[in-house]
Scaffold this motif. Structure first.
Motif, PDB file in Angstrom:
ATOM      1  N   ASN A  17     -37.401 -43.210-111.136  1.00 24.93           N
ATOM      2  CA  ASN A  17     -38.217 -44.327-111.625  1.00 24.93           C
ATOM      3  C   ASN A  17     -38.462 -45.385-110.551  1.00 24.93           C
ATOM      4  OD1 ASN A  17     -38.483 -43.224-114.157  1.00 24.93           O
ATOM      5  ND2 ASN A  17     -36.595 -44.163-114.891  1.00 24.93           N
ATOM      6  N   LEU A  18     -38.179 -45.059-109.289  1.00 24.41           N
ATOM      7  CA  LEU A  18     -38.362 -45.983-108.185  1.00 24.41           C
ATOM      8  C   LEU A  18     -39.823 -46.405-108.078  1.00 24.41           C
ATOM      9  CD1 LEU A  18     -36.417 -47.051-105.985  1.00 24.41           C
ATOM     10  CD2 LEU A  18     -37.266 -45.240-104.514  1.00 24.41           C
ATOM     11  N   GLU A  19     -40.069 -47.724-107.970  1.00 23.40           N
ATOM     12  CA  GLU A  19     -41.435 -48.237-107.874  1.00 23.40           C
ATOM     13  C   GLU A  19     -41.776 -48.747-106.482  1.00 23.40           C
ATOM     14  OE1 GLU A  19     -42.579 -50.935-110.969  1.00 23.40           O
ATOM     15  OE2 GLU A  19     -41.663 -49.701-112.515  1.00 23.40           O
ATOM     16  N   GLU A  20     -40.775 -49.182-105.708  1.00 28.37           N
ATOM     17  CA  GLU A  20     -40.998 -49.680-104.353  1.00 28.37           C
ATOM     18  C   GLU A  20     -39.972 -49.037-103.433  1.00 28.37           C
ATOM     19  OE1 GLU A  20     -41.237 -53.928-103.947  1.00 28.37           O
ATOM     20  OE2 GLU A  20     -42.291 -54.134-105.850  1.00 28.37           O
ATOM     21  N   LEU A  21     -40.450 -48.601-102.257  1.00 24.84           N
ATOM     22  CA  LEU A  21     -39.559 -47.959-101.296  1.00 24.84           C
ATOM     23  C   LEU A  21     -39.945 -48.400 -99.898  1.00 24.84           C
ATOM     24  CD1 LEU A  21     -37.303 -45.905-100.732  1.00 24.84           C
ATOM     25  CD2 LEU A  21     -39.041 -44.098-100.787  1.00 24.84           C
ATOM     26  N   ASP A  22     -38.984 -48.955 -99.177  1.00 24.00           N
ATOM     27  CA  ASP A  22     -39.208 -49.399 -97.805  1.00 24.00           C
ATOM     28  C   ASP A  22     -38.316 -48.586 -96.874  1.00 24.00           C
ATOM     29  OD1 ASP A  22     -39.610 -50.667 -95.388  1.00 24.00           O
ATOM     30  OD2 ASP A  22     -39.524 -52.687 -96.235  1.00 24.00           O
ATOM     31  N   LEU A  23     -38.933 -47.709 -96.109  1.00 17.94           N
ATOM     32  CA  LEU A  23     -38.229 -46.855 -95.160  1.00 17.94           C
ATOM     33  C   LEU A  23     -38.596 -47.215 -93.725  1.00 17.94           C
ATOM     34  CD1 LEU A  23     -38.718 -43.469 -97.037  1.00 17.94           C
ATOM     35  CD2 LEU A  23     -36.596 -44.761 -96.835  1.00 17.94           C
ATOM     36  N   SER A  24     -39.020 -48.446 -93.514  1.00 20.72           N
ATOM     37  CA  SER A  24     -39.455 -48.904 -92.197  1.00 20.72           C
ATOM     38  C   SER A  24     -38.321 -48.867 -91.175  1.00 20.72           C
ATOM     39  CB  SER A  24     -39.966 -50.340 -92.282  1.00 20.72           C
ATOM     40  OG  SER A  24     -41.040 -50.419 -93.171  1.00 20.72           O
ATOM     41  N   ILE A  25     -38.726 -48.750 -89.921  1.00 21.20           N
ATOM     42  CA  ILE A  25     -37.822 -48.821 -88.767  1.00 21.20           C
ATOM     43  C   ILE A  25     -36.713 -47.774 -88.856  1.00 21.20           C
ATOM     44  CG2 ILE A  25     -36.569 -50.346 -87.191  1.00 21.20           C
ATOM     45  CD1 ILE A  25     -37.777 -52.721 -88.751  1.00 21.20           C
ATOM     46  N   ASN A  26     -37.135 -46.525 -88.975  1.00 23.73           N
ATOM     47  CA  ASN A  26     -36.220 -45.395 -88.963  1.00 23.73           C
ATOM     48  C   ASN A  26     -36.777 -44.368 -87.984  1.00 23.73           C
ATOM     49  OD1 ASN A  26     -33.950 -45.747 -91.022  1.00 23.73           O
ATOM     50  ND2 ASN A  26     -35.731 -46.369 -92.207  1.00 23.73           N
ATOM     51  N   SER A  27     -36.379 -43.120 -88.132  1.00 21.55           N
ATOM     52  CA  SER A  27     -36.867 -42.046 -87.254  1.00 21.55           C
ATOM     53  C   SER A  27     -37.416 -40.892 -88.079  1.00 21.55           C
ATOM     54  CB  SER A  27     -35.731 -41.562 -86.348  1.00 21.55           C
ATOM     55  OG  SER A  27     -35.264 -42.615 -85.535  1.00 21.55           O
ATOM     56  N   ILE A  28     -38.098 -41.221 -89.144  1.00 20.69           N
ATOM     57  CA  ILE A  28     -38.609 -40.209 -90.070  1.00 20.69           C
ATOM     58  C   ILE A  28     -39.876 -39.583 -89.481  1.00 20.69           C
ATOM     59  CG2 ILE A  28     -39.534 -39.845 -92.390  1.00 20.69           C
ATOM     60  CD1 ILE A  28     -37.776 -42.296 -93.216  1.00 20.69           C
ATOM     61  N   GLN A  32     -41.013 -36.407 -96.980  1.00 19.85           N
ATOM     62  CA  GLN A  32     -40.418 -35.357 -97.791  1.00 19.85           C
ATOM     63  C   GLN A  32     -41.139 -35.218 -99.122  1.00 19.85           C
ATOM     64  OE1 GLN A  32     -37.462 -33.384 -97.490  1.00 19.85           O
ATOM     65  NE2 GLN A  32     -37.572 -33.810 -95.318  1.00 19.85           N
ATOM     66  N   THR A  33     -41.142 -34.018 -99.653  1.00 18.21           N
ATOM     67  CA  THR A  33     -41.744 -33.761-100.958  1.00 18.21           C
ATOM     68  C   THR A  33     -41.114 -34.636-102.034  1.00 18.21           C
ATOM     69  OG1 THR A  33     -42.150 -31.491-100.298  1.00 18.21           O
ATOM     70  CG2 THR A  33     -42.248 -31.957-102.650  1.00 18.21           C
ATOM     71  N   GLN A  34     -39.809 -34.914-101.913  1.00 20.57           N
ATOM     72  CA  GLN A  34     -39.141 -35.736-102.910  1.00 20.57           C
ATOM     73  C   GLN A  34     -39.765 -37.126-102.987  1.00 20.57           C
ATOM     74  OE1 GLN A  34     -37.638 -33.982-100.535  1.00 20.57           O
ATOM     75  NE2 GLN A  34     -35.903 -32.855-101.359  1.00 20.57           N
ATOM     76  N   ILE A  35     -40.159 -37.686-101.859  1.00 19.72           N
ATOM     77  CA  ILE A  35     -40.813 -38.992-101.853  1.00 19.72           C
ATOM     78  C   ILE A  35     -42.221 -38.855-102.399  1.00 19.72           C
ATOM     79  CG2 ILE A  35     -41.671 -40.869-100.413  1.00 19.72           C
ATOM     80  CD1 ILE A  35     -39.289 -40.273 -98.520  1.00 19.72           C
ATOM     81  N   GLY A  36     -42.909 -37.819-101.978  1.00 17.82           N
ATOM     82  CA  GLY A  36     -44.278 -37.585-102.423  1.00 17.82           C
ATOM     83  C   GLY A  36     -44.399 -37.361-103.916  1.00 17.82           C
ATOM     84  N   ASN A  37     -43.322 -36.953-104.547  1.00 14.00           N
ATOM     85  CA  ASN A  37     -43.356 -36.666-105.984  1.00 14.00           C
ATOM     86  C   ASN A  37     -42.763 -37.763-106.853  1.00 14.00           C
ATOM     87  OD1 ASN A  37     -44.656 -34.179-105.770  1.00 14.00           O
ATOM     88  ND2 ASN A  37     -42.737 -33.108-105.407  1.00 14.00           N
ATOM     89  N   LEU A  38     -42.402 -38.899-106.285  1.00 14.29           N
ATOM     90  CA  LEU A  38     -41.880 -40.017-107.088  1.00 14.29           C
ATOM     91  C   LEU A  38     -43.058 -40.620-107.868  1.00 14.29           C
ATOM     92  CD1 LEU A  38     -39.505 -41.722-104.508  1.00 14.29           C
ATOM     93  CD2 LEU A  38     -38.833 -40.477-106.568  1.00 14.29           C
ATOM     94  N   GLN A  39     -43.225 -40.201-109.093  1.00 18.36           N
ATOM     95  CA  GLN A  39     -44.425 -40.539-109.858  1.00 18.36           C
ATOM     96  C   GLN A  39     -44.551 -42.012-110.232  1.00 18.36           C
ATOM     97  OE1 GLN A  39     -47.093 -38.543-110.243  1.00 18.36           O
ATOM     98  NE2 GLN A  39     -45.895 -37.280-108.853  1.00 18.36           N
ATOM     99  N   LYS A  40     -43.476 -42.760-110.230  1.00 22.36           N
ATOM    100  CA  LYS A  40     -43.547 -44.189-110.566  1.00 22.36           C
ATOM    101  C   LYS A  40     -43.736 -45.065-109.321  1.00 22.36           C
ATOM    102  CE  LYS A  40     -42.069 -43.700-114.976  1.00 22.36           C
ATOM    103  NZ  LYS A  40     -42.444 -44.274-116.181  1.00 22.36           N
ATOM    104  N   LEU A  41     -43.652 -44.440-108.139  1.00 20.79           N
ATOM    105  CA  LEU A  41     -43.748 -45.181-106.892  1.00 20.79           C
ATOM    106  C   LEU A  41     -45.113 -45.840-106.748  1.00 20.79           C
ATOM    107  CD1 LEU A  41     -42.002 -45.720-104.357  1.00 20.79           C
ATOM    108  CD2 LEU A  41     -43.224 -43.848-103.258  1.00 20.79           C
ATOM    109  N   ARG A  42     -45.102 -47.173-106.526  1.00 18.47           N
ATOM    110  CA  ARG A  42     -46.343 -47.937-106.379  1.00 18.47           C
ATOM    111  C   ARG A  42     -46.541 -48.433-104.946  1.00 18.47           C
ATOM    112  NH1 ARG A  42     -48.992 -50.299-110.344  1.00 18.47           N
ATOM    113  NH2 ARG A  42     -48.982 -52.317-109.321  1.00 18.47           N
ATOM    114  N   PHE A  43     -45.463 -48.784-104.277  1.00 22.33           N
ATOM    115  CA  PHE A  43     -45.532 -49.337-102.919  1.00 22.33           C
ATOM    116  C   PHE A  43     -44.607 -48.550-102.004  1.00 22.33           C
ATOM    117  CE2 PHE A  43     -46.368 -52.738-105.928  1.00 22.33           C
ATOM    118  CZ  PHE A  43     -47.589 -53.217-105.464  1.00 22.33           C
TER     119      PHE A  43
END
Length: 124
Positions: A17-28, A32-43
């Motif tokens: 149910n995650l709506e906001e995710l900040d993965l800035s300043i990493n080495s990605i 990942q498909t798991q992030i792409g499929n977070l259906q509630k993610l808005r930002f």
């Protein structure tokens, strides 16, 4: 999860149910498909990583993607499917003017904006 030196690894434990995710300043290196499929993610902020493209998104509610300062060279045509996406920030990348890369469809034009809900695109 900002600045944790995360690399492209599994994000299976993210709350669905995650709506906001900040993965800035990493080495990605890729989303990942798991992030792409977070259906509630808005930002999603995934700036200052090692991304070469933005593929794998199926998030129907995604409104904003900040992918500034990566290694992205083209805009994936799959983003057209994100009907609620309003803001796409790709500042500091090496975007060529074509949609989908060298073998992709024509350049980014008014037609692109007519087929998406994107109203703000930053390619500076």
């Amino acid at each position: 999860m900002v600045g944790n030196r995360l690399v492209t690894e599994s994000f299976e434990d993210l709350p669905p149910n995650l709506e906001e995710l900040d993965l800035s300043i990493n080495s990605i290196a890729f989303v990942q498909t798991q992030i792409g499929n977070l259906q509630k993610l808005r930002f999603l902020s995934i700036s200052q990583n090692a991304l070469e493209d933005l593929t794998g998104f199926n998030n129907e509610n995604l409104v904003e993607i900040n992918a500034d300062y990566n290694r992205i060279q083209s805009i994936d045509v799959g983003l057209v499917k994100l009907q609620k996406l309003k803001t796409l920030s790709l500042k500091g990348n090496q975007i060529n003017s074509s949609l989908g890369g060298e073998d992709g469809p024509p350049s980014i034009t008014e037609e692109f904006f007519l087929t998406t809900s994107i109203r703000f695109l930053d390619l500076s």
